[in-house]
Write a protein that holds these residues in place. Structure first.
Motif, PDB file in Angstrom:
ATOM      1  N   SER A  64       0.931  -1.193  -0.032  1.00 26.65           N
ATOM      2  CA  SER A  64       0.130   0.121   0.101  1.00 26.65           C
ATOM      3  C   SER A  64       1.149   1.270   0.044  1.00 26.65           C
ATOM      4  O   SER A  64       0.592   2.191  -0.361  1.00 26.65           O
ATOM      5  CB  SER A  64      -0.902  -0.235   1.176  1.00 26.65           C
ATOM      6  OG  SER A  64      -1.866  -0.867   1.337  1.00 26.65           O
ATOM      7  N   VAL A  65       1.746   1.213   1.025  1.00 27.23           N
ATOM      8  CA  VAL A  65       2.700   2.510   1.194  1.00 27.23           C
ATOM      9  C   VAL A  65       3.172   2.896  -0.069  1.00 27.23           C
ATOM     10  O   VAL A  65       3.218   3.897  -1.010  1.00 27.23           O
ATOM     11  CB  VAL A  65       3.855   2.515   2.142  1.00 27.23           C
ATOM     12  CG1 VAL A  65       5.202   3.447   2.225  1.00 27.23           C
ATOM     13  CG2 VAL A  65       3.144   2.277   3.281  1.00 27.23           C
ATOM     14  N   ASN A  66       3.994   1.571  -0.835  1.00 32.97           N
ATOM     15  CA  ASN A  66       4.567   1.652  -2.042  1.00 32.97           C
ATOM     16  C   ASN A  66       4.150   1.830  -3.450  1.00 32.97           C
ATOM     17  O   ASN A  66       3.623   3.272  -4.286  1.00 32.97           O
ATOM     18  CB  ASN A  66       5.388   0.169  -3.016  1.00 32.97           C
ATOM     19  CG  ASN A  66       6.604   0.125  -2.132  1.00 32.97           C
ATOM     20  OD1 ASN A  66       7.082   1.217  -1.722  1.00 32.97           O
ATOM     21  ND2 ASN A  66       7.184  -1.369  -2.295  1.00 32.97           N
ATOM     22  N   ASN A  67       2.708   1.929  -3.737  1.00 26.04           N
ATOM     23  CA  ASN A  67       1.870   1.812  -4.070  1.00 26.04           C
ATOM     24  C   ASN A  67       0.954   3.491  -4.617  1.00 26.04           C
ATOM     25  O   ASN A  67       0.989   3.867  -4.987  1.00 26.04           O
ATOM     26  CB  ASN A  67       0.424   0.990  -4.561  1.00 26.04           C
ATOM     27  CG  ASN A  67      -0.873   1.664  -4.889  1.00 26.04           C
ATOM     28  OD1 ASN A  67      -0.651   1.228  -6.550  1.00 26.04           O
ATOM     29  ND2 ASN A  67      -2.365   2.041  -4.578  1.00 26.04           N
ATOM     30  N   TYR A  68       0.213   4.141  -3.295  1.00 22.61           N
ATOM     31  CA  TYR A  68       0.222   5.245  -2.965  1.00 22.61           C
ATOM     32  C   TYR A  68       1.351   6.476  -3.701  1.00 22.61           C
ATOM     33  O   TYR A  68       0.848   7.399  -3.907  1.00 22.61           O
ATOM     34  CB  TYR A  68      -0.474   5.635  -1.359  1.00 22.61           C
ATOM     35  CG  TYR A  68      -1.956   4.861  -0.983  1.00 22.61           C
ATOM     36  CD1 TYR A  68      -2.851   5.565  -1.870  1.00 22.61           C
ATOM     37  CD2 TYR A  68      -2.112   3.776  -0.975  1.00 22.61           C
ATOM     38  CE1 TYR A  68      -4.379   5.410  -2.209  1.00 22.61           C
ATOM     39  CE2 TYR A  68      -3.661   3.321  -1.049  1.00 22.61           C
ATOM     40  CZ  TYR A  68      -4.663   4.539  -1.649  1.00 22.61           C
ATOM     41  OH  TYR A  68      -5.745   4.152  -1.609  1.00 22.61           O
TER      42      TYR A  68
END
Length: 82
Positions: A64-68
């Motif tokens: 999630s961190v990477n995506n956002y």
């Protein structure tokens, strides 16, 4: 969901308008399929976008961190061109 792992960040943009555009662009992704084990909240205030991600496990949090962050970086690059 009781999150065991949490990520919080403040992202600063060059102007209130740019922060609003980036926020509006990324908020459509909230609650998508890739967030099965995590919950993301974003908000904008002035030149700053606040991101808070809670997750049940480290792997989901990392995804999630990477995506956002990729989405916000893409928004920033697009704003530089316009």
């Amino acid at each position: 969901m009781q999150a065991q792992f949490v990520f919080s960040a403040q992202l600063f943009f060059a102007g209130k308008g740019n922060a609003k555009i980036a926020f509006d662009s990324v908020k459509v992704e909230l609650g998508e399929k890739f967030e099965k084990h995590s919950k993301t909240k974003i908000s904008a205030r002035g030149e700053t976008v606040f991101v808070h991600i809670g997750s049940l496990d480290q792997k989901s949090l990392k995804a999630s961190v990477n995506n956002y962050l990729k989405l916000f970086l893409l928004s920033e690059k697009i704003l530089e061109v316009c």
